[in-house]
Scaffold this motif. Structure first.
Motif, mmCIF file in Angstrom:
data_model
loop_
_atom_site.group_PDB
_atom_site.id
_atom_site.type_symbol
_atom_site.label_atom_id
_atom_site.label_comp_id
_atom_site.label_asym_id
_atom_site.label_seq_id
_atom_site.Cartn_x
_atom_site.Cartn_y
_atom_site.Cartn_z
ATOM 1 N N ASN A 191 4.507 -3.995 9.472
ATOM 2 C CA ASN A 191 4.681 -5.455 9.638
ATOM 3 C C ASN A 191 5.745 -5.834 10.666
ATOM 4 O O ASN A 191 6.419 -6.848 10.530
ATOM 5 C CB ASN A 191 5.009 -6.118 8.287
ATOM 6 C CG ASN A 191 3.829 -6.028 7.349
ATOM 7 O OD1 ASN A 191 2.675 -6.086 7.779
ATOM 8 N ND2 ASN A 191 4.099 -5.834 6.067
ATOM 9 N N THR A 192 5.902 -5.014 11.689
ATOM 10 C CA THR A 192 6.883 -5.316 12.739
ATOM 11 C C THR A 192 6.326 -6.390 13.657
ATOM 12 O O THR A 192 5.185 -6.309 14.120
ATOM 13 C CB THR A 192 7.157 -4.062 13.595
ATOM 14 O OG1 THR A 192 7.311 -2.950 12.756
ATOM 15 C CG2 THR A 192 8.373 -4.253 14.473
ATOM 16 N N GLU A 193 7.188 -7.398 13.927
ATOM 17 C CA GLU A 193 6.751 -8.442 14.846
ATOM 18 C C GLU A 193 7.066 -8.023 16.273
ATOM 19 O O GLU A 193 8.139 -7.453 16.521
ATOM 20 C CB GLU A 193 7.509 -9.737 14.527
ATOM 21 C CG GLU A 193 6.573 -10.929 14.398
ATOM 22 C CD GLU A 193 7.287 -12.221 14.055
ATOM 23 O OE1 GLU A 193 7.170 -12.643 12.889
ATOM 24 O OE2 GLU A 193 7.932 -12.774 14.956
ATOM 25 N N TRP A 194 6.180 -8.261 17.158
ATOM 26 C CA TRP A 194 6.443 -7.916 18.560
ATOM 27 C C TRP A 194 6.821 -9.185 19.319
ATOM 28 O O TRP A 194 6.213 -10.230 19.156
ATOM 29 C CB TRP A 194 5.241 -7.214 19.208
ATOM 30 C CG TRP A 194 3.891 -7.803 18.931
ATOM 31 C CD1 TRP A 194 3.177 -7.679 17.780
ATOM 32 C CD2 TRP A 194 3.119 -8.607 19.802
ATOM 33 N NE1 TRP A 194 1.991 -8.353 17.886
ATOM 34 C CE2 TRP A 194 1.921 -8.925 19.116
ATOM 35 C CE3 TRP A 194 3.291 -9.092 21.105
ATOM 36 C CZ2 TRP A 194 0.927 -9.712 19.698
ATOM 37 C CZ3 TRP A 194 2.285 -9.865 21.687
ATOM 38 C CH2 TRP A 194 1.115 -10.175 20.968
ATOM 39 N N LYS A 195 7.875 -9.019 20.140
ATOM 40 C CA LYS A 195 8.401 -10.185 20.866
ATOM 41 C C LYS A 195 8.105 -9.997 22.349
ATOM 42 O O LYS A 195 8.588 -9.080 22.986
ATOM 43 C CB LYS A 195 9.906 -10.312 20.652
ATOM 44 C CG LYS A 195 10.247 -10.730 19.236
ATOM 45 C CD LYS A 195 11.716 -10.970 19.024
ATOM 46 C CE LYS A 195 11.922 -11.450 17.601
ATOM 47 N NZ LYS A 195 12.911 -10.703 16.860
ATOM 48 N N ARG A 236 1.500 -16.551 16.961
ATOM 49 C CA ARG A 236 0.791 -16.614 15.669
ATOM 50 C C ARG A 236 0.304 -15.237 15.203
ATOM 51 O O ARG A 236 -0.712 -15.137 14.514
ATOM 52 C CB ARG A 236 -0.408 -17.556 15.790
ATOM 53 C CG ARG A 236 0.014 -19.009 15.942
ATOM 54 C CD ARG A 236 -1.172 -19.873 16.379
ATOM 55 N NE ARG A 236 -0.820 -21.282 16.418
ATOM 56 C CZ ARG A 236 -0.052 -21.857 17.323
ATOM 57 N NH1 ARG A 236 0.472 -21.139 18.300
ATOM 58 N NH2 ARG A 236 0.222 -23.148 17.282
ATOM 59 N N GLN A 237 1.040 -14.205 15.577
ATOM 60 C CA GLN A 237 0.572 -12.857 15.294
ATOM 61 C C GLN A 237 0.396 -12.603 13.798
ATOM 62 O O GLN A 237 -0.512 -11.870 13.383
ATOM 63 C CB GLN A 237 1.513 -11.823 15.925
ATOM 64 C CG GLN A 237 2.959 -11.926 15.476
ATOM 65 C CD GLN A 237 3.859 -10.992 16.302
ATOM 66 O OE1 GLN A 237 4.016 -9.848 15.920
ATOM 67 N NE2 GLN A 237 4.401 -11.468 17.378
ATOM 68 N N LYS A 238 1.259 -13.228 12.985
ATOM 69 C CA LYS A 238 1.143 -13.039 11.536
ATOM 70 C C LYS A 238 -0.184 -13.611 11.048
ATOM 71 O O LYS A 238 -0.922 -12.966 10.312
ATOM 72 C CB LYS A 238 2.283 -13.798 10.830
ATOM 73 C CG LYS A 238 3.228 -12.946 10.025
ATOM 74 C CD LYS A 238 4.179 -13.856 9.255
ATOM 75 C CE LYS A 238 5.296 -13.057 8.633
ATOM 76 N NZ LYS A 238 6.370 -13.867 8.112
ATOM 77 N N GLU A 239 -0.488 -14.817 11.528
ATOM 78 C CA GLU A 239 -1.721 -15.475 11.071
ATOM 79 C C GLU A 239 -2.959 -14.713 11.540
ATOM 80 O O GLU A 239 -3.978 -14.688 10.862
ATOM 81 C CB GLU A 239 -1.791 -16.914 11.604
ATOM 82 C CG GLU A 239 -0.694 -17.823 11.051
ATOM 83 C CD GLU A 239 -0.286 -18.911 12.055
ATOM 84 O OE1 GLU A 239 0.908 -18.992 12.411
ATOM 85 O OE2 GLU A 239 -1.197 -19.652 12.477
ATOM 86 N N TYR A 240 -2.853 -14.095 12.685
ATOM 87 C CA TYR A 240 -3.988 -13.348 13.222
ATOM 88 C C TYR A 240 -4.007 -11.908 12.714
ATOM 89 O O TYR A 240 -4.928 -11.160 13.038
ATOM 90 C CB TYR A 240 -3.951 -13.334 14.758
ATOM 91 C CG TYR A 240 -4.393 -14.614 15.425
ATOM 92 C CD1 TYR A 240 -3.545 -15.295 16.299
ATOM 93 C CD2 TYR A 240 -5.664 -15.149 15.201
ATOM 94 C CE1 TYR A 240 -3.946 -16.478 16.929
ATOM 95 C CE2 TYR A 240 -6.069 -16.321 15.831
ATOM 96 C CZ TYR A 240 -5.202 -16.980 16.685
ATOM 97 O OH TYR A 240 -5.621 -18.135 17.307
ATOM 98 N N GLY A 241 -3.031 -11.543 11.925
ATOM 99 C CA GLY A 241 -2.965 -10.158 11.439
ATOM 100 C C GLY A 241 -2.726 -9.173 12.566
ATOM 101 O O GLY A 241 -3.280 -8.074 12.576
ATOM 102 N N LEU A 242 -1.894 -9.564 13.505
ATOM 103 C CA LEU A 242 -1.674 -8.710 14.675
ATOM 104 C C LEU A 242 -0.252 -8.169 14.765
ATOM 105 O O LEU A 242 0.234 -7.847 15.839
ATOM 106 C CB LEU A 242 -1.996 -9.498 15.962
ATOM 107 C CG LEU A 242 -3.478 -9.618 16.263
ATOM 108 C CD1 LEU A 242 -3.722 -10.629 17.369
ATOM 109 C CD2 LEU A 242 -4.076 -8.279 16.657
ATOM 110 N N GLN A 243 0.402 -8.075 13.617
ATOM 111 C CA GLN A 243 1.713 -7.419 13.665
ATOM 112 C C GLN A 243 1.501 -5.930 13.827
ATOM 113 O O GLN A 243 0.400 -5.408 13.609
ATOM 114 C CB GLN A 243 2.488 -7.716 12.384
ATOM 115 C CG GLN A 243 2.989 -9.159 12.346
ATOM 116 C CD GLN A 243 3.464 -9.524 10.972
ATOM 117 O OE1 GLN A 243 2.682 -9.589 10.031
ATOM 118 N NE2 GLN A 243 4.760 -9.776 10.847
#
Lengths: 266, 329
Positions: free
Chosen positions: A244-248, A233-240
């Motif tokens: 705006n790179t998503e971490w996997k 839920r990194q997007k919802e938590y503002g943790l990208q």
């Protein structure tokens, strides 16, 4: 173009290093010894794929040399210190043989991919969504139920080995009840910083090999639940990360690692 | 603050003899030098002492046959030194013996003992000096595990006296290439040139010579080359001839990473293992596997209670997770 073989990386949590150390302890708990074998079997097959954040190595050394210090007299302290150093050297030897690499804080701090301090602070002060809180409550309730179930199973067993585990399970039940009362812990201490470093490294690794994955291996159940929840839920938590790179990244327990080991190397 | 220089445990089967002998003389000398020295006549006592007290240095005799040791009947001081080093790679071991043989010399080198002193020939004085040297050394404990950037330059000194039937230079080069595929090998056949080559950084050094003569210039050149360790580690191959004790012990005391006896069989295998280990431990001191021999005497370094004292607060996976797995599925 030849397709490169997928290469996964495994970041070791402090409790995993502690499990490795228990090989040099006069240990009678067969469960702990089983965990040692499990983790060694897994890591022996993955040289060059093991990562240790420098914070974790330092934290581990601090646990070893700064807690339970023998102060009766200097002679006893000397012996105590030397014994601890022997354990540390043996773990260091394993890390050398596995060609483990350190993830350095300096590299992460100076990276453009992540604002390390901002990211860590956000995690540290995170207000979790209802799903995690409810899931955690259920998990602890189920855990207590399973432990009681196990106690009954062992008490009814005719097997001597089973009988010898009853005391440990009773101790576990008492601990779970205690945790239930005083509340669980998620990402405390250095966990936010470890997660930040791991997220950074996961992105860096994928730049090098899009098919590879980065995992954290941890024996801490609550850490696994919270970290995986935050990652999903990194997007919802503002943790990208930056841009705006998503971490996997995924946190695996020792049992998860054992299951992977049974399937294939990677 | 401690007011003694070093705490030493001296193991010698003649230490309690009424007759004056090098062991009793050495004991007196080391005490005069300001060290705190305890003694034992048996090998098993050295191992059981590991649970009781920390010693800065162990001084070990090789042949311990004058005194009966009920627990250890078929070992020598070399074996005890090996166990001490395997258990604690930082422990300081000095052999002080009149009866040690070729095998003991090579064991001392390959297990990185901190000195091998022959009892005869002014041995007491030499032991005193060696212990003094150890007391001046700064602690080199490091927790670094990441491998430093490895220099790919390999130095190879192959003297014409090296027995070709035992090992050929081509075989050595093939082995180097196997473990350091991008290595640049620089070879020579005299020590002076080797020293010049060693002035620039290199990843590994190998030297093969049938026998290093006991000449001060040769020893000095070797010392200067050896001082560069652990970057690079030096692997040395020589003939283990019993009549060359002084020359070989001089070499042992220069602490090569590996000392290979060219009189023994399986030389290519020994060189290969040496190269593999030197590459693994590049830039670091070697750590051996925790020993299993006579384990009941020294046990584990930590007790269960001590380990519990450093228990974290993490909620660890429980017994119920694995024992009930079948039911959950």
């Amino acid at each position: 173009m030849k397709k490169e073989m997928k290469k996964n990386y495994y970041i070791l949590d402090t409790n995993v290093l502690r499990i490795l150390a228990s090989e040099f302890v006069d240990e009678h708990d067969s469960r702990k010894l089983k965990k040692v074998e499990l983790i060694k079997q897994f890591l022996n097959k993955r040289p060059g794929q093991i990562l240790i954040p420098d914070l974790i190595w330092t934290e581990f050394a601090a646990i070893f040399f700064q807690k339970g210090v023998s102060v009766e007299n200097y002679e006893k302290y000397d012996l105590w210190y030397n014994n601890r150093m022997i354990c540390m050297q043996q773990i260091k030897s394993k890390l050398v043989k596995w060609d483990a690499k350190e993830i350095l804080t300096t590299e992460v701090v100076s990276s453009k991919k992540i604002d390390y301090y901002q990211f860590s602070k956000k995690i540290a002060a995170i207000k979790y969504q209802v799903e995690l809180i409810e899931a955690e409550y259920k998990r602890m309730k189920d855990k207590l139920e399973n432990q009681e179930k196990l106690k009954t199973k062992l008490e009814n067993s005719n097997n001597n080995e089973d009988k010898s585990k009853i005391q440990q399970v009773k101790h576990d039940i008492s601990r779970t009840k205690n945790d239930f009362n005083k509340g669980t812990k998620f990402l405390d201490g250095m966990d936010p910083m470890i997660l930040a470093m791991s997220a950074y490294y996961a992105t860096k690794a994928i730049d090098a090999d899009p098919n590879g994955k980065v995992y954290i291996i941890s024996d801490d159940v609550a850490f696994k639940k919270a970290a995986n929840h935050v990652q999903k839920r990194q997007k919802e938590y503002g943790l990208q990360l930056q841009e705006n790179t998503e971490w996997k990244l995924e946190v695996l327990s020792l049992h998860d690692a054992a299951k992977i080991a049974q399937r294939a190397v990677g | 603050m401690r007011d003694v220089k070093l705490r030493i445990l001296m193991m010698d089967d003649e230490i309690n003899s009424k007759n004056d002998n090098p062991a009793t003389q050495a004991l007196e000398k080391l005490k005069e030098d300001g060290h705190e020295v305890e003694t034992t006549e048996t090998m098993s006592k050295v191992l059981t002492s590991l649970k009781e007290k920390y010693f800065d240095v162990y001084v070990l005799d090789i042949d311990m046959s004058f005194v009966t040791d009920e627990r250890i009947t078929d070992a020598t001081g070399s074996d005890i030194g090996k166990i001490l080093k395997e258990r604690d790679s930082m422990s300081k071991i000095v052999v002080f013996s009149a009866r040690g043989g070729v095998q003991d010399w090579f064991t001392a080198a390959n297990y990185h003992f901190d000195g091998y002193i022959y009892k005869g020939d002014n041995g007491v004085e030499k032991l005193s000096k060696q212990i003094e040297k150890i007391s001046q050394e700064k602690s080199s404990v490091s927790l670094e595990f990441s491998r430093p950037k490895q220099e790919n330059r390999v130095l190879l000194y192959y003297h014409e006296s090296t027995p070709k039937e035992k090992i050929e230079i081509k075989t050595i080069k093939d082995l180097i290439e196997k473990y350091m595929p991008s290595a640049e090998i620089e070879e020579c056949n005299n020590l002076k040139e080797m020293k010049k080559l060693a002035e620039k950084e290199s990843g590994l050094g190998l030297m093969f010579h049938s026998m290093f003569k006991d000449h001060s210039e040769t020893i000095q050149t070797l010392e200067e080359i050896m001082k560069l360790q652990p970057e690079p580690h030096m692997i040395v191959g020589i003939n283990g001839d019993p009549s060359d004790r002084n020359a070989i012990l001089n070499l042992v005391n220069l602490k090569p990473f590996r000392l290979i006896d060219l009189n023994q069989p399986n030389i290519p295998e020994k060189i290969e293992n040496g190269i593999k280990d030197a590459v693994l431990w590049y830039g670091k001191d070697e750590i051996f596997e925790y020993p299993k021999e006579y384990f009941d005497l020294y046990g584990y370094p930590l007790s269960e209670e001590e380990f519990e004292a450093i228990q974290g607060t993490d909620e660890l996976e429980g017994l119920e997770d694995e024992l009930l797995e079948d039911e959950w599925e």
